[in-house]
Scaffold this motif. Structure first.
Motif, PDB file in Angstrom:
ATOM      1  N   GLY A 434       0.821  -1.216   0.000  1.00 33.92           N
ATOM      2  CA  GLY A 434       0.000   0.000   0.000  1.00 33.92           C
ATOM      3  C   GLY A 434       0.852   1.262   0.000  1.00 33.92           C
ATOM      4  O   GLY A 434       1.947   1.286   0.552  1.00 33.92           O
ATOM      5  N   ALA A 435       0.350   2.298  -0.607  1.00 33.40           N
ATOM      6  CA  ALA A 435       1.027   3.618  -0.623  1.00 33.40           C
ATOM      7  C   ALA A 435      -0.021   4.699  -0.352  1.00 33.40           C
ATOM      8  O   ALA A 435      -1.172   4.581  -0.755  1.00 33.40           O
ATOM      9  CB  ALA A 435       1.722   3.840  -1.959  1.00 33.40           C
ATOM     10  N   TRP A 436       0.430   5.737   0.388  1.00 36.11           N
ATOM     11  CA  TRP A 436      -0.500   6.807   0.812  1.00 36.11           C
ATOM     12  C   TRP A 436      -0.900   7.695  -0.338  1.00 36.11           C
ATOM     13  O   TRP A 436      -0.094   8.018  -1.195  1.00 36.11           O
ATOM     14  CB  TRP A 436       0.131   7.680   1.896  1.00 36.11           C
ATOM     15  CG  TRP A 436       0.365   6.996   3.207  1.00 36.11           C
ATOM     16  CD1 TRP A 436       1.561   6.701   3.757  1.00 36.11           C
ATOM     17  CD2 TRP A 436      -0.631   6.548   4.102  1.00 36.11           C
ATOM     18  NE1 TRP A 436       1.417   6.088   4.953  1.00 36.11           N
ATOM     19  CE2 TRP A 436       0.033   5.974   5.210  1.00 36.11           C
ATOM     20  CE3 TRP A 436      -2.040   6.533   4.101  1.00 36.11           C
ATOM     21  CZ2 TRP A 436      -0.622   5.424   6.290  1.00 36.11           C
ATOM     22  CZ3 TRP A 436      -2.708   5.988   5.193  1.00 36.11           C
ATOM     23  CH2 TRP A 436      -2.003   5.435   6.262  1.00 36.11           C
ATOM     24  N   SER A 437      -2.156   8.106  -0.277  1.00 36.54           N
ATOM     25  CA  SER A 437      -2.593   9.196  -1.166  1.00 36.54           C
ATOM     26  C   SER A 437      -2.130  10.514  -0.543  1.00 36.54           C
ATOM     27  O   SER A 437      -1.570  10.558   0.535  1.00 36.54           O
ATOM     28  CB  SER A 437      -4.120   9.170  -1.288  1.00 36.54           C
ATOM     29  OG  SER A 437      -4.719   9.404  -0.017  1.00 36.54           O
ATOM     30  N   ASN A 457      -6.879  13.613   6.762  1.00 40.81           N
ATOM     31  CA  ASN A 457      -6.544  12.191   6.608  1.00 40.81           C
ATOM     32  C   ASN A 457      -6.066  11.896   5.183  1.00 40.81           C
ATOM     33  O   ASN A 457      -6.149  12.753   4.293  1.00 40.81           O
ATOM     34  CB  ASN A 457      -7.733  11.323   7.014  1.00 40.81           C
ATOM     35  CG  ASN A 457      -8.982  11.639   6.201  1.00 40.81           C
ATOM     36  OD1 ASN A 457      -8.878  12.215   5.130  1.00 40.81           O
ATOM     37  ND2 ASN A 457     -10.143  11.260   6.688  1.00 40.81           N
ATOM     38  N   ARG A 458      -5.563  10.715   5.061  1.00 42.90           N
ATOM     39  CA  ARG A 458      -5.114  10.225   3.762  1.00 42.90           C
ATOM     40  C   ARG A 458      -5.421   8.726   3.720  1.00 42.90           C
ATOM     41  O   ARG A 458      -5.565   8.085   4.775  1.00 42.90           O
ATOM     42  CB  ARG A 458      -3.621  10.469   3.564  1.00 42.90           C
ATOM     43  CG  ARG A 458      -2.754   9.854   4.657  1.00 42.90           C
ATOM     44  CD  ARG A 458      -1.293  10.183   4.484  1.00 42.90           C
ATOM     45  NE  ARG A 458      -0.486   9.643   5.595  1.00 42.90           N
ATOM     46  CZ  ARG A 458       0.836   9.728   5.633  1.00 42.90           C
ATOM     47  NH1 ARG A 458       1.494  10.310   4.635  1.00 42.90           N
ATOM     48  NH2 ARG A 458       1.497   9.230   6.664  1.00 42.90           N
ATOM     49  N   LYS A 475       0.648   7.412   9.878  1.00 46.54           N
ATOM     50  CA  LYS A 475      -0.685   7.773  10.349  1.00 46.54           C
ATOM     51  C   LYS A 475      -1.598   8.033   9.172  1.00 46.54           C
ATOM     52  O   LYS A 475      -1.202   8.670   8.202  1.00 46.54           O
ATOM     53  CB  LYS A 475      -0.644   9.024  11.226  1.00 46.54           C
ATOM     54  CG  LYS A 475       0.178   8.871  12.496  1.00 46.54           C
ATOM     55  CD  LYS A 475       0.196  10.192  13.260  1.00 46.54           C
ATOM     56  CE  LYS A 475       1.034  10.105  14.512  1.00 46.54           C
ATOM     57  NZ  LYS A 475       1.078  11.395  15.242  1.00 46.54           N
ATOM     58  N   THR A 476      -2.813   7.547   9.309  1.00 45.87           N
ATOM     59  CA  THR A 476      -3.824   7.898   8.311  1.00 45.87           C
ATOM     60  C   THR A 476      -4.516   9.202   8.683  1.00 45.87           C
ATOM     61  O   THR A 476      -5.181   9.801   7.862  1.00 45.87           O
ATOM     62  CB  THR A 476      -4.866   6.776   8.202  1.00 45.87           C
ATOM     63  OG1 THR A 476      -5.766   7.075   7.147  1.00 45.87           O
ATOM     64  CG2 THR A 476      -5.694   6.658   9.481  1.00 45.87           C
TER      65      THR A 476
END
Length: 737
Positions: A434-437, A457-458, A475-476
Motif C-alpha cells: 500500500g502507498a499513501w494518497s 486524513n489520507r 498515520k492515516t
C-alpha cells in the motif's frame, strides 16, 4: 430678678440675679439691707467670713445648702466660684475654714477656669467624698465687679432644613442683653434650640464600599485567578434608593504559565464503508488524541489513531495492457533485409484473474538496409529460456532464435517462422504494498476557542495493499491544535448566604445577604453574572436616639468698641449632628465673648434731673428747702470732665422771724448765743451755714468717687468701692437704678 438696697440718702442701689449668678455692689456701704440668694440647684454663696467677699463656700443642691471639701481645690476652682458670685478677679485666695454643719456635697474639684458654674466642673459626684467638715474650703474674692450676661430675645425659627429624614428648624439667641464684661458670668442656658420638622425617610442611593483585598491565586498555572469583592453599604440603599451601579466582584488572572496536559484518546469513529467489493477492499476507523489534547509539552496519546479492516476476499479481473516499447536494436545487416527490432511487455498491467492479454504486437521490426544479399536466411539455434520475468501476476519466459545461419541477404529469403517464443509463467498474483494518497484538507476546528483541534486524513490507496502486501506505514489521520486562545466563560451566581443579624435595633437597621459569581466565575472576558450580588432587608423602624454635638466655632466678630468693654463674640450650633429622638443637647457653651479692648472711653459727667424740693425745715427765721442732683448721667470716667455747677441748691423759706427763744439747727448743730447776743447755730464737722445745712461736698474733689456727708457727725468723705479715702483714683462704681 432685681434686688434693691435702701441707703439713708436718696440713692437707691440695685443688683440683678440670674441663674444663680449675682452682680455684686460694694458690700460695705453703710446701712445696706441684706439680700437673699435664689435657691436654684448649683447656686453658691459665701458664709461665716469677716466680710461679704470671703467665707465658707456653700452650694445649693437637692433643696439644701452644703459645703465643698478643700481636697484639690485650687485657684482655677476659686476663679470659677468668684465669677459665679459676680466678682471680677483673677487672684482669689483659697483657704481651709472648716466648721460647717451642712452636708458635704462635693469633693476633689477639677475646674479648668473656663466654666460658668462650680457645678459644671469635674468632681467625684454629689455627696461623694472622703473628708469631714474640718476640711471645708473657704474663698476670698477680691477685685472689681463684672457685668453678668443676660440672654436677648430668641430669633424666629428657621425654615425646615429638609423635607425628609431629620429635617429640623433652629432658633438662637445672643448673650447680649447685656453682654458679659469684666469677667462677668456668661449667660446660663442654651443659645440654640432645635425642633424636628420632618419624619419621612429620605431616599438614599447606595454607594460602593471599599474593595476587599485580592484573594490568593487559585492556581500556579493555566487559568489561576484572584478575586475581590465590595459591598453596597457606603451607604446602604434605603427608602427605594437605587442599588450601586457596577460589579460587586472582580476576577484577575494571576498565572501565565500553561499546565502540562498529557493527551488521551477520544472515542473511535464508526467503521467506514468498504472501499472495494473485490481485491483489497477495506474499512477504516479513527480516533483523535483530544480527551484531552496534549498541551504544554504533555505526552501524545500512546497507540494507533487509525485501524484498517479487510472487507473483501474476491480478486478483481485485470485486463493486460502494453508497457512501453524498448529501443530499436542495431540494424541486423548492411544488405538485403538488414533490420532493427524493438519489443514491449504486456505488463502495464499484467493480465490477471482471467483478464484478457494485450491486443497487438509485442515485437516490431524495421528494415534498415536496402542492399540485397543473395543469401537465404536460416535459423540459428534457440536460445535458452529466459528466467521468468516475474514471480507473480503472470510473468513470461522467452527464448529467441536468429535467422543468421546464415542471414538472408541479397534477396535471399528470410527465415520462416517465429524468431521469439514466449511462455507464460508465475501466474499467481503478486502482493501489492500500500502507498499513501495525498493528505486531505484540514477539517474545521473542533471549537472556536480554548485550544480545539483539526484533522486531515489520507488513504492507503495509491495503491491499496493487496495479495498480502503491507499496509502503508504511518498515520492515516493527522491532528493539530487550533484556536488556542481561551474561551470566555460567563459567570453564574452561587447560592445566597444566610441573612446577617440586624445591624441595629433602631433607625435604619438592616440585614444583608450576598452571593458570589463563582458557579462558575467569569473568565477570559466572559460576562459577569446578571443581577445583584447583595441584598438589603430593613429590619428596624424605630428611630435611634442621637445626642447632639457642636459644629465648628464661627469666626470672631469685629471688636464692638475700641474702648471700655469692647468685646468679640463667636458662636457654634449644636448640629454635628443635631440631637434627635430625645438625644441630649450639646454640653457646653454655644457662645463665647472675648474682651478686646482695655482702654477706658473718656466720658464727661452730666447731671441727672434735680430732685424735688424738700419741705422747708423751719416755719420761721429763714428755714431752707433743698434739692440735689448727682453727676451720674453718666458718671465722668477715664479722664472725662466732672459736671460743672452745684450738686445742691438751697432755697430760703419761712423768712418771718421766730420768737427770740426759738432756735432751729440741723445736722447736729446746737443753738448758741453769739458775742453780739444773737442766737445762732454752732455746726459740727463739715456742716456749715445758718442752719447747718450746707457742706463742703459742693466743692469737695472726690476724683472718680462720690462725696458723702455722715449725717450724725458731719464728716465729709469720698465713697469709692469699699474704700473711703479722701480721693478716689481709678474706676468709679456704677449703681443701677
Amino acid at each position: 430678678m432685681w434686688k434693691f438696697f435702701l441707703l439713708p440718702t436718696t440713692l437707691f442701689i440695685c443688683t440683678r440675679v440670674a441663674n444663680g449668678q449675682l452682680d455684686r455692689v460694694d458690700n460695705e456701704l453703710p446701712g445696706r439691707v441684706d439680700y437673699e440668694l435664689p435657691e436654684i440647684d448649683g447656686t453658691i454663696k459665701l458664709s461665716g467670713g469677716n466680710n461679704r467677699e470671703e467665707g465658707r463656700l456653700l452650694i445649693y443642691h437637692n433643696f439644701q445648702w452644703g459645703t465643698i471639701c478643700d481636697d484639690n481645690f485650687g485657684t482655677s476652682d476659686a476663679v470659677v466660684a468668684c465669677r459665679q458670685l459676680g466678682y471680677r478677679t483673677s487672684m482669689p485666695i483659697v483657704y481651709t475654714i472648716g466648721g460647717g454643719s451642712d452636708p458635704i456635697w462635693l469633693d476633689d474639684m477639677g475646674c479648668d477656669g473656663t466654666e460658668l458654674r462650680i457645678a459644671d466642673c469635674k468632681h467625684l459626684g454629689w455627696n461623694i467624698h472622703n473628708c469631714n467638715h474640718g476640711e471645708d474650703v473657704g474663698v476670698r474674692c477680691t477685685g472689681e465687679y463684672g457685668v453678668n450676661g443676660n440672654w436677648g430675645s430668641w430669633s424666629v425659627w428657621t425654615a425646615c432644613s429638609s423635607s425628609c429624614d431629620s429635617g429640623h428648624q433652629t432658633r438662637s439667641r445672643l448673650c447680649n442683653n447685656p453682654a458679659p464684661s469684666s469677667n462677668g458670668a456668661y449667660c446660663y442656658g442654651k443659645s440654640f434650640e432645635v425642633l424636628n420638622c420632618s419624619i419621612a425617610s429620605c431616599t438614599v442611593n447606595g454607594i460602593w464600599g471599599s474593595w476587599s483585598v485580592w484573594t490568593i491565586c487559585s492556581s500556579s498555572c493555566d487559568s489561576g485567578h484572584q478575586t475581590r469583592s465590595r459591598l453596597c453599604n457606603n451607604p446602604l440603599p434605603s427608602s427605594n434608593g437605587a442599588y450601586c451601579n457596577g460589579k460587586s466582584f472582580e476576577v484577575l488572572n494571576c498565572s501565565i504559565t500553561t499546565c502540562t496536559v498529557n493527551g488521551n484518546w477520544g472515542s473511535w469513529s464508526d467503521w467506514t464503508i468498504c472501499s472495494s467489493s473485490c481485491d483489497a477492499g477495506h474499512q477504516t476507523r479513527s480516533r483523535i488524541c483530544n480527551n484531552p489534547v496534549p498541551s504544554s509539552n504533555g505526552a501524545y496519546c500512546n497507540g494507533k489513531s487509525f485501524k484498517v479492516l479487510n472487507c473483501s476476499i474476491t480478486r478483481c479481473t485485470v485486463n493486460g495492457n502494453w508497457g512501453s516499447w524498448s529501443d530499436w536494436t542495431v540494424c541486423s545487416s548492411s544488405c538485403d533485409s538488414g533490420h532493427q527490432t524493438r519489443s514491449r511487455l504486456c505488463n502495464n498491467p499484467v493480465p490477471s484473474s482471467s483478464g484478457s492479454y494485450c491486443n497487438g504486437k509485442s515485437f516490431g521490426v524495421l528494415n534498415c538496409s536496402i542492399a540485397r544479399c543473395a543469401v537465404d536466411g536460416s535459423w540459428g539455434e534457440w536460445s535458452k529460456w529466459s528466467d521468468c520475468n516475474a514471480t507473480c501476476n503472470g510473468g513470461v519466459q522467452k527464448r529467441t532464435r536468429t535467422c543468421n545461419n546464415p542471414y538472408p541477404s541479397a534477396g535471399g529469403s528470410a527465415c520462416s517462422g517465429m524468431a521469439d517464443q514466449i511462455l507464460i509463467c508465475a501466474e499467481s498474483d503478486c502482493p501489492v504494498l500500500g502507498a499513501w494518497s495525498e493528505w486531505g484538507v484540514w477539517s474545521l476546528c473542533s471549537t472556536s476557542c480554548g485550544s480545539g483541534n483539526r484533522t486531515r486524513n489520507r488513504l492507503c490507496e495509491n495503491p491499496p495493499p493487496s495479495n498480502g502486501g503491507e499496509y502503508c506505514n504511518g498515520k492515516t489521520l493527522d491532528s493539530d491544535t487550533c484556536n488556542t486562545h481561551e474561551c470566555p466563560i460567563n459567570g453564574n451566581w452561587g447560592s445566597w448566604l444566610d441573612w446577617t443579624v440586624c445591624s441595629s435595633s433602631c433607625d435604619s437597621g438592616y440585614q444583608t445577604r450576598s452571593r458570589l459569581c463563582n458557579s462558575p466565575m467569569p473568565l477570559s472576558n466572559g460576562a459577569y453574572c446578571n443581577g445583584k450580588s447583595w441584598e438589603v432587608l430593613n429590619c428596624s423602624t424605630a428611630m435611634c436616639t442621637v445626642n447632639g454635638n457642636w459644629g465648628s466655632w464661627s469666626d470672631w466678630t469685629i471688636c464692638s468698641s475700641s474702648c471700655d468693654s469692647g468685646h468679640q463674640t463667636r458662636s457654634r450650633i449644636c448640629n454635628n449632628p443635631v440631637p434627635s429622638s430625645n438625644g441630649a443637647y450639646c454640653y457646653g457653651k454655644s457662645f463665647e465673648v472675648l474682651n478686646c479692648s482695655i482702654a477706658r472711653c473718656i466720658v464727661d459727667g452730666s447731671w441727672e434731673e434735680w430732685s424735688k424740693w424738700s419741705d422747708c425745715n423751719a416755719t420761721c427765721d429763714g428755714g431752707v428747702q433743698k434739692r440735689t442732683r448727682i453727676c451720674n448721667n453718666p458718671y465722668p470716667s477715664a479722664g472725662g470732665s466732672a459736671c460743672s455747677g452745684m450738686a445742691d441748691q438751697i432755697l430760703i423759706c419761712a423768712e418771718s422771724h421766730c420768737p427770740a427763744d426759738n432756735c432751729l439747727c440741723f445736722n447736729g448743730g446746737k443753738c448758741v448765743t453769739s458775742n453780739d447776743g444773737k442766737v445762732v447755730c454752732d455746726c459740727i464737722g463739715q456742716w456749715t451755714g445758718e442752719f447747718c445745712l450746707e457742706s463742703q461736698c459742693m466743692t469737695y474733689d472726690c476724683g472718680f468717687g462720690n462725696c458723702f456727708v455722715e449725717p450724725m457727725n458731719g464728716t465729709a468723705q469720698c465713697v469709692c468701692g469699699n474704700k473711703q479715702p479722701t480721693y478716689c483714683p481709678g474706676k468709679r462704681i456704677r449703681f443701677k437704678r
